[in-house]
Motif scaffolding. Sequence first.
Motif, PDB file in Angstrom:
ATOM      1  N   HIS A 196      -1.546   5.313  -4.735  1.00 44.50           N
ATOM      2  CA  HIS A 196      -0.028   4.492  -4.626  1.00 44.50           C
ATOM      3  C   HIS A 196       0.766   4.731  -5.478  1.00 44.50           C
ATOM      4  O   HIS A 196      -0.149   4.145  -7.131  1.00 44.50           O
ATOM      5  CB  HIS A 196      -0.708   3.035  -3.955  1.00 44.50           C
ATOM      6  N   ASP A 247       4.884   3.320  -7.292  1.00 40.18           N
ATOM      7  CA  ASP A 247       6.675   2.943  -6.443  1.00 40.18           C
ATOM      8  C   ASP A 247       7.159   4.295  -6.884  1.00 40.18           C
ATOM      9  O   ASP A 247       9.119   4.273  -6.629  1.00 40.18           O
ATOM     10  CB  ASP A 247       7.491   1.718  -7.260  1.00 40.18           C
ATOM     11  N   ASP A 302      -0.147   4.289   0.945  1.00 41.79           N
ATOM     12  CA  ASP A 302       1.435   3.968   1.936  1.00 41.79           C
ATOM     13  C   ASP A 302       0.841   4.070   3.059  1.00 41.79           C
ATOM     14  O   ASP A 302       1.228   3.679   4.340  1.00 41.79           O
ATOM     15  CB  ASP A 302       2.108   3.897   0.698  1.00 41.79           C
ATOM     16  N   TRP A 311      -0.397   2.321   6.660  1.00 43.40           N
ATOM     17  CA  TRP A 311       0.889   2.225   7.902  1.00 43.40           C
ATOM     18  C   TRP A 311       0.441   2.950   9.199  1.00 43.40           C
ATOM     19  O   TRP A 311       0.472   2.251   9.788  1.00 43.40           O
ATOM     20  CB  TRP A 311       2.082   2.937   7.162  1.00 43.40           C
ATOM     21  N   ASN A 320       5.490  -5.485   9.769  1.00 41.45           N
ATOM     22  CA  ASN A 320       5.680  -5.571   8.367  1.00 41.45           C
ATOM     23  C   ASN A 320       5.363  -5.205   7.548  1.00 41.45           C
ATOM     24  O   ASN A 320       4.338  -5.017   7.048  1.00 41.45           O
ATOM     25  CB  ASN A 320       6.257  -6.922   8.325  1.00 41.45           C
ATOM     26  N   ASN A 321       6.590  -5.203   6.130  1.00 40.45           N
ATOM     27  CA  ASN A 321       5.970  -4.939   4.692  1.00 40.45           C
ATOM     28  C   ASN A 321       5.195  -5.989   4.080  1.00 40.45           C
ATOM     29  O   ASN A 321       4.126  -5.745   3.302  1.00 40.45           O
ATOM     30  CB  ASN A 321       7.203  -4.707   3.966  1.00 40.45           C
ATOM     31  N   ARG A 332       1.832  -4.993   5.133  1.00 37.67           N
ATOM     32  CA  ARG A 332       1.143  -3.960   4.456  1.00 37.67           C
ATOM     33  C   ARG A 332       0.703  -4.299   3.251  1.00 37.67           C
ATOM     34  O   ARG A 332      -0.354  -3.643   2.843  1.00 37.67           O
ATOM     35  CB  ARG A 332       2.583  -2.876   4.863  1.00 37.67           C
ATOM     36  N   TYR A 333       1.459  -5.258   2.513  1.00 34.89           N
ATOM     37  CA  TYR A 333       1.372  -5.291   1.007  1.00 34.89           C
ATOM     38  C   TYR A 333      -0.076  -6.414   1.252  1.00 34.89           C
ATOM     39  O   TYR A 333      -0.467  -6.095   0.066  1.00 34.89           O
ATOM     40  CB  TYR A 333       2.479  -6.451   0.390  1.00 34.89           C
ATOM     41  N   GLU A 368      -3.279  -3.860   1.223  1.00 30.13           N
ATOM     42  CA  GLU A 368      -3.135  -3.256   0.235  1.00 30.13           C
ATOM     43  C   GLU A 368      -3.794  -4.331  -0.413  1.00 30.13           C
ATOM     44  O   GLU A 368      -4.013  -3.190  -1.372  1.00 30.13           O
ATOM     45  CB  GLU A 368      -2.145  -2.256  -0.196  1.00 30.13           C
TER      46      GLU A 368
END
Length: 229
Positions: free
Chosen positions: A101, A103, A128, A132, A150-151, A154-155, A158
């Motif tokens: 993972h 950015d 990621d 998802w 939603n994020n 997911r966060y 993770e």
Amino acid sequence: FIWEIHPVLYRYKSAIARWLRDERRNCFLRFPAYSTLTLQLKDRVFDSISKAHQTENFVSLHIRRADGKKECDTSLARMWRYLQCSFNKTNSFGRLAVLFHTDETNTCYLDAIRQMIESLGNSYVDLDTTLWKVLQEYATSIPNGERLLNNFMRYNAETALDDDERIIFKMEQRRRVICPDCQSLYPTMLKLGLPILNHLSSPTVDGNSSSMQYEQISTKYSKCMKEAK
């Protein structure tokens, strides 16, 4: 009283908790628990990765690029040396699933990292994307599951994945304080008592073949970048 733990030390929470218990018996440390939904989603992700890549050996690799390039050199040349050194001899234990993972959004860079991981005999997992996909499948299996898409969810999942004991080793390249040249996995895997499946070392121990592999990856990356312009 309350102890505030730096995020970098969070991964060592079990060791910190033992230290507090043994040395500071009048203190305690509490970490947040994950919700049942998060834990169920996390298990589904591990199951999905295990079935897809035929391995139970998971490691995570986090490369921070957007705001950390000046503090930590994550160029392809350095990442090749870092991955070679870190994965040396790990093929003795079979294939690793590398949960990657980052950015970074440059697809040319991401594909080059994938090629490096796979050329060293391991499986590349885009965490990621995988997370998802499993989250979407999970949402359709429970009542009102769309609320999970939603994020934040997911966060949270993770983070739970990265914090799970099934992750043998956490590899990181981000900022100046976490930018090692090598994180050798082999000693850790030995200490864990993982079964040795073969006595072959990593497939790129030969210097010449290693250089050739990197040149091929670098050439593909340069071509990709030119085509992207």
